[in-house]
Design a protein around this motif. Structure first.
Motif, PDB file in Angstrom:
ATOM      1  N   LYS A 276      -0.501  10.501 -32.250  1.00 36.99           N
ATOM      2  CA  LYS A 276      -1.123  11.820 -32.347  1.00 36.99           C
ATOM      3  C   LYS A 276      -1.496  12.282 -30.945  1.00 36.99           C
ATOM      4  CE  LYS A 276      -5.398  12.462 -33.973  1.00 36.99           C
ATOM      5  NZ  LYS A 276      -6.464  12.647 -34.988  1.00 36.99           N
ATOM      6  N   VAL A 277      -1.130  13.523 -30.640  1.00 40.09           N
ATOM      7  CA  VAL A 277      -1.494  14.129 -29.365  1.00 40.09           C
ATOM      8  C   VAL A 277      -2.458  15.270 -29.644  1.00 40.09           C
ATOM      9  CG1 VAL A 277      -0.676  15.239 -27.262  1.00 40.09           C
ATOM     10  CG2 VAL A 277       0.755  13.525 -28.397  1.00 40.09           C
ATOM     11  N   CYS A 278      -3.590  15.236 -28.984  1.00 40.08           N
ATOM     12  CA  CYS A 278      -4.643  16.231 -29.194  1.00 40.08           C
ATOM     13  C   CYS A 278      -4.903  17.002 -27.899  1.00 40.08           C
ATOM     14  CB  CYS A 278      -5.912  15.521 -29.648  1.00 40.08           C
ATOM     15  SG  CYS A 278      -7.411  16.498 -29.509  1.00 40.08           S
ATOM     16  N   TYR A 279      -4.984  18.321 -28.028  1.00 36.17           N
ATOM     17  CA  TYR A 279      -5.328  19.195 -26.897  1.00 36.17           C
ATOM     18  C   TYR A 279      -6.657  19.883 -27.202  1.00 36.17           C
ATOM     19  CZ  TYR A 279      -0.411  18.522 -25.737  1.00 36.17           C
ATOM     20  OH  TYR A 279       0.812  17.967 -25.440  1.00 36.17           O
ATOM     21  N   ILE A 280      -7.626  19.714 -26.312  1.00 35.24           N
ATOM     22  CA  ILE A 280      -8.948  20.298 -26.499  1.00 35.24           C
ATOM     23  C   ILE A 280      -9.231  21.268 -25.352  1.00 35.24           C
ATOM     24  CG2 ILE A 280     -11.436  19.838 -26.569  1.00 35.24           C
ATOM     25  CD1 ILE A 280     -10.755  17.096 -27.766  1.00 35.24           C
ATOM     26  N   TYR A 281      -9.693  22.457 -25.721  1.00 33.09           N
ATOM     27  CA  TYR A 281     -10.067  23.487 -24.739  1.00 33.09           C
ATOM     28  C   TYR A 281     -11.472  23.969 -25.072  1.00 33.09           C
ATOM     29  CZ  TYR A 281     -10.477  28.389 -23.196  1.00 33.09           C
ATOM     30  OH  TYR A 281     -10.923  29.589 -22.680  1.00 33.09           O
ATOM     31  N   ILE A 282     -12.337  24.023 -24.070  1.00 30.97           N
ATOM     32  CA  ILE A 282     -13.689  24.532 -24.243  1.00 30.97           C
ATOM     33  C   ILE A 282     -14.010  25.459 -23.066  1.00 30.97           C
ATOM     34  CG2 ILE A 282     -16.121  23.975 -24.620  1.00 30.97           C
ATOM     35  CD1 ILE A 282     -15.236  21.077 -25.193  1.00 30.97           C
ATOM     36  N   LYS A 283     -14.516  26.638 -23.391  1.00 28.59           N
ATOM     37  CA  LYS A 283     -14.944  27.583 -22.351  1.00 28.59           C
ATOM     38  C   LYS A 283     -16.406  27.922 -22.579  1.00 28.59           C
ATOM     39  CE  LYS A 283     -13.997  32.155 -20.373  1.00 28.59           C
ATOM     40  NZ  LYS A 283     -13.174  33.398 -20.497  1.00 28.59           N
ATOM     41  N   GLY A 284     -17.193  27.878 -21.484  1.00 27.86           N
ATOM     42  CA  GLY A 284     -18.609  28.180 -21.612  1.00 27.86           C
ATOM     43  C   GLY A 284     -19.174  28.795 -20.357  1.00 27.86           C
ATOM     44  N   ARG A 285     -20.497  29.035 -20.401  1.00 31.28           N
ATOM     45  CA  ARG A 285     -21.188  29.645 -19.273  1.00 31.28           C
ATOM     46  C   ARG A 285     -22.332  28.734 -18.829  1.00 31.28           C
ATOM     47  NH1 ARG A 285     -23.338  34.497 -21.984  1.00 31.28           N
ATOM     48  NH2 ARG A 285     -22.491  33.551 -23.884  1.00 31.28           N
ATOM     49  N   SER A 286     -22.372  28.461 -17.524  1.00 34.24           N
ATOM     50  CA  SER A 286     -23.406  27.597 -16.964  1.00 34.24           C
ATOM     51  C   SER A 286     -24.500  28.452 -16.326  1.00 34.24           C
ATOM     52  CB  SER A 286     -22.794  26.644 -15.942  1.00 34.24           C
ATOM     53  OG  SER A 286     -22.248  27.378 -14.853  1.00 34.24           O
ATOM     54  N   PHE A 287     -25.314  27.841 -15.485  1.00 32.14           N
ATOM     55  CA  PHE A 287     -26.443  28.505 -14.820  1.00 32.14           C
ATOM     56  C   PHE A 287     -25.999  29.788 -14.121  1.00 32.14           C
ATOM     57  CE2 PHE A 287     -29.647  28.762 -11.357  1.00 32.14           C
ATOM     58  CZ  PHE A 287     -30.807  28.724 -12.126  1.00 32.14           C
TER      59      PHE A 287
END
Length: 378
Positions: A276-287
């Protein structure tokens, strides 16, 4: 300690990896790769397979040691099989075989009733029944949940059908009334896509980053991924995997409603086999609102990941039997499953719930779980 008598439903790739690993540990006396070698006095080598159910003409009537290598199973043969003396019984087909999977699974025609399953469970002296049916097997899973109830056997639901987390309370209340342990739903992987995704989201939240959007795309080449190419069979799976991640965030439901989360199987790629190949993407905002983006890729053997956690789930079920505790086993389920009756604020807390139950038999009170437990702050 006494042995743990286990019955398996669905002799597919997870069953193949699990049976082989247990028997290898017994023969070699080694315990490499196990999350908890000794769990409340029980080792993986205490597990004994006493009954099995499947619907495939290739597997029904054969010894379990032979059936685990029959097509469409593709887990490599790591163990020199010896007969286990456990013949695979026919089970009810119902929705356990999707129309596009008939030629793959080649189901036998049988009129198996709940009573037939109960008879096998009782005669084999099974203590724990493990559900490993294909994703989308809603009706078939409930047949086995009923049989376990009638036979007085603990039920471990490893697939995304909501039994332990049934929102109506139908199964949780009945297992509680009969004092039979119930664990589930939808087992995590040892180092799988869900646990990695949860860890990354938890890290960002702990460090004050606001997550704006995320996806997790999984591809693989086994029959599980082929089964999940039909979106209609994926409703519970998507809910299970999504909630396992968004439950970390106080605003997780908001992200779901706004279409900012997409998690689940995305394609079948035959040449990947059991990888199984998994691709994870997360976008967020820091300080100060500055952007943070994480792109991660994970490649693992799909079924050994689930098997490792299954070894702990079975031993927890046995401990619950020893303690005389029935109904949903909340704390351990939160640690071992994607869609438990109660989600833990994070996996550190879930692990403490798990360990406390194993060591003392004390489970959490689901009514007292608060979101502020995430990191002790607001």
């Amino acid at each position: 300690m006494a042995r743990i008598n286990v019955a398996l439903v669905g002799i597919g790739n997870i069953a193949s990896a699990f049976v082989q690993a247990v028997e290898i540990y017994k023969e070699t006396g080694t315990y490499e790769g196990i999350m908890n070698i000794d769990l409340g006095g029980y080792k993986v080598t205490d597990i004994e397979f006493v009954a099995a159910f499947d619907v495939s003409e290739r597997k029904v009537g054969k010894d379990l040691a032979e059936a685990i290598f029959e097509p469409p199973n593709i887990v490599p043969k790591m163990w020199n099989p010896r007969k286990l003396g456990v013949v695979v019984n026919p089970g009810p087909v119902l929705d356990g075989v999707a129309p596009h999977m008939v030629d793959v699974f080649r189901p036998v025609n049988s009129n198996v009733s709940v009573g037939d399953i109960v008879d096998v469970l009782k005669s084999s002296r099974a203590e724990i029944l493990v559900n490993l049916l294909p994703v989308g097997s809603e009706k078939a899973s409930r047949i086995y949940a009923e049989a376990a109830l009638e036979a007085g056997v603990s039920f471990v639901n490893a697939i995304p059908v909501f039994i332990a987390s049934d929102p109506t309370g139908y199964y949780p209340s009945r297992y509680k009334d009969k004092n039979i342990p119930l664990l589930g739903d939808d087992i995590k992987g040892q180092i799988g896509a869900t646990i990695l995704h949860r860890t990354l989201v938890s890290l960002l939240h702990m460090r004050g980053v606001r997550v704006d959007e995320t996806y997790q795309l999984n591809v693989g080449g086994n029959s599980d991924f082929l089964n999940m190419t039909v979106e209609e069979r994926l409703e519970s799976k998507r809910i299970s995997k999504t909630r396992a991640v968004t439950s970390i965030l106080p605003y997780g439901e908001e992200l779901e409603k706004n279409g900012k989360v997409r998690i689940g199987p995305s394609d079948y790629v035959e040449f990947l086999g059991n990888t199984k190949v998994c691709y994870i993407y997360i976008k967020g905002r820091s300080f100060g609102g500055f952007p943070v983006v994480i792109d991660a890729k994970l490649s693992v053997d799909d079924k050994s990941m689930a098997s490792a956690i299954l070894a702990d789930a079975i031993r927890v079920a046995k401990k619950a039997l020893d303690y005389g505790i029935g109904g949903p086993i909340y704390g351990p389920s939160a640690f071992l499953f994607k869609h438990p009756p109660v989600q833990a604020p994070n996996d550190t807390v879930a692990r403490e719930w798990f360990r406390n139950f194993v060591e003392s038999g004390k489970d959490i009170d689901p009514k007292k779980v608060k979101r502020t437990e995430v990191f002790g702050f607001n």
